[in-house]
Write an enzyme that holds these catalytic residues in place. Sequence first.
Site, PDB file in Angstrom:
ATOM      1  N   ARG A  13       0.832  -1.215   0.000  1.00  0.00           N
ATOM      2  CA  ARG A  13       0.000   0.000   0.000  1.00  0.00           C
ATOM      3  C   ARG A  13       0.861   1.257   0.000  1.00  0.00           C
ATOM      4  NH1 ARG A  13      -1.786   0.870   6.134  1.00  0.00           N
ATOM      5  NH2 ARG A  13      -0.299  -0.509   7.120  1.00  0.00           N
ATOM      6  N   SER A  40      -4.488   4.674   6.021  1.00  0.00           N
ATOM      7  CA  SER A  40      -4.392   3.268   5.613  1.00  0.00           C
ATOM      8  C   SER A  40      -3.996   3.130   4.145  1.00  0.00           C
ATOM      9  CB  SER A  40      -5.739   2.567   5.820  1.00  0.00           C
ATOM     10  OG  SER A  40      -6.078   2.556   7.180  1.00  0.00           O
ATOM     11  N   GLU A  61     -18.994   4.936   0.711  1.00  0.00           N
ATOM     12  CA  GLU A  61     -18.273   4.403  -0.450  1.00  0.00           C
ATOM     13  C   GLU A  61     -19.100   4.438  -1.730  1.00  0.00           C
ATOM     14  OE1 GLU A  61     -18.604   2.829   2.490  1.00  0.00           O
ATOM     15  OE2 GLU A  61     -16.589   2.892   3.330  1.00  0.00           O
ATOM     16  N   PHE A  86     -14.624  -2.778   0.927  1.00  0.00           N
ATOM     17  CA  PHE A  86     -15.529  -1.657   0.685  1.00  0.00           C
ATOM     18  C   PHE A  86     -15.343  -1.085  -0.721  1.00  0.00           C
ATOM     19  CE2 PHE A  86     -14.171  -1.285   5.305  1.00  0.00           C
ATOM     20  CZ  PHE A  86     -15.069  -2.257   5.700  1.00  0.00           C
TER      21      PHE A  86
END
Lengths: 317, 281
Positions: A13, A40, A61, A86
């Site tokens: 990430r 995140s 979302e 999500f």
Amino acid sequence: MKTYTYTEKKDTRSGFGAGLTELGRTNPNVVALCADLIGSLKMNDFIAENPERFFQVGIAEANMMGIAAGLTIGGKIPFTGTFANFSTGRVYDQIRQSIAYSGKNVKICASHAGLTLGEDGATHQILEDIGLMKMLPGMTVINTCDYNQTKAATIAIAEHDGPVYLRFGRPKVPVFTPENQTFEIGKGIKLTEGNDVTIVATGHLVWEALEASKELHEKGISAEVINIHTIKPLDEKIILDSVAKTKCIVTAEEHNYLGGLGESVSRTLATHNPAPQEFVATQDTFGESGTPDQLMEKYGLNSKSIVSASEKVLKRK
Amino acid sequence: MSKSQHLEDLVIQVRRDILRMVHKVNSGHPGGSLGCTEFFVALYNEIMEQNDEFNMDGIGEDLFFLSNGHISPVYYSVLARTGYFPVDELNTFRLINSRLQGHPTTHEGLPGIRIASGSLGQGMSVAIGAAQAKKLNNDKHLIYSLHGDGELQEGQNWEAIMYASAKKVDNLIATVDLNGQQIDGSTDDVLDMGDVKSKFEAFGWIVIEIEEGNNLEAILKGMAEAKNKTGQEKPVCVLLKTVMGNGVDFMMHTHAWHGKAPNDEQLAIGLEQNPETLGDY
């Protein structure tokens, strides 16, 4: 046999965050959206440098996917960021209608995919997302293996005209691909040459496949390891050429065996050149809380599982 | 012919188009389409600034997004009759290999349409995104959207309604077709939404009400007022009170014609009530 080493572990990430930051500097049309998970997704640097090109959507979302679709109407290239769960299951209909069916140039960037999200447990560990996304007509599906590849993929997908699902993970994993690589969508990468078994892996399982190949080598088994970072479109040629030589294959992924890379490979083999295949993947189950290593061990997603699967498939030749 | 006469003629002709399109394939949604005919005619002929050539990005022009995609007959008819594609293509509505899908889509490149809609509740988010793209492009033009009242039952709308005011999306005019009907009955019976105006206001929107939503003059006046309210750091909502099935007496004030096609006899009556003005396709 070609061997791979690494000097550091980094999270994929963060590769996304670094790629996005670079895009912020080089491509004025790139914009980013996030649903309350900036840290995140490692979007902080992009936001600091391009506050006007960032949209904090909050915990909403579905709205994020729609806004992203709308931003393309005006030439923007939106990158959405939230957890894989999500980014896909929660908003499937929004992606289906407003992005995929409408042919919108949205890049759905999904972190914390799979079991290695860890302690949060099954509600957050999606193991079906590759299947959900690859079934959408026109959707490109990418699952990267390390920091460098994720960074390169993030930059590459901005140049691709069309919707893309880019999947990456949470934990720190070995960095073993070149720093300044060119990322070619739809092009598999042969990491080791071998004659006995083909191991096709994606995402975090690519390093585990390399570890497995070392162990297999010690047992006198020569494995050809292929990194399939793009699940759709699938590089059928690299797989078929390898299986023509080895006559058997193991697929490895941090995903349910239904709907994932393994299933795409099965279809390729069934329509061109059937061969025995073993699936290293979760077996139609939800995950649970635990450390990433514990979960990979319990659900059979590590190098040890790939070695066993290879030995099993060899007997089926 | 005066301009207002032309608009009146267009309204009648579009009603004929809607009835004939839906009748031919024995499917589609005439009720909401007829209810919004005056709005679409006003929007595409008087309210929006449009470029001559269709471009997906729509830079330098106002853009419209239809969220309640099932009223595609009125959308297609007005797009065709304002020059986006040949009027006789209306003949292909809902037929195989047509660009005029049951619900609007972009994938066959139908000029005038920039997003697919049909699965409800998604259009306001898209309109907001397009509005924000306009701001990034320093394009002062506006985004218009249309939503069904029943459609507000979809939760995504409220995510979008909350977002638009929080982020000061003030180049957006979102219109709600308040006809009080949905497939299963009146909106009050199916799921009472309470005071829609108060709800939008509570979410920080400027609300304009058009009581006579099937009256061209009232629509033009109300939409001009809405346009004047843009640029004030708040999104603008127009509550357009329409009559479902307007212009065909047996289709009015009922949900029965939400998604049902007229038979031959009913078509004849509907056409008789709306005599040809600008020429059938």
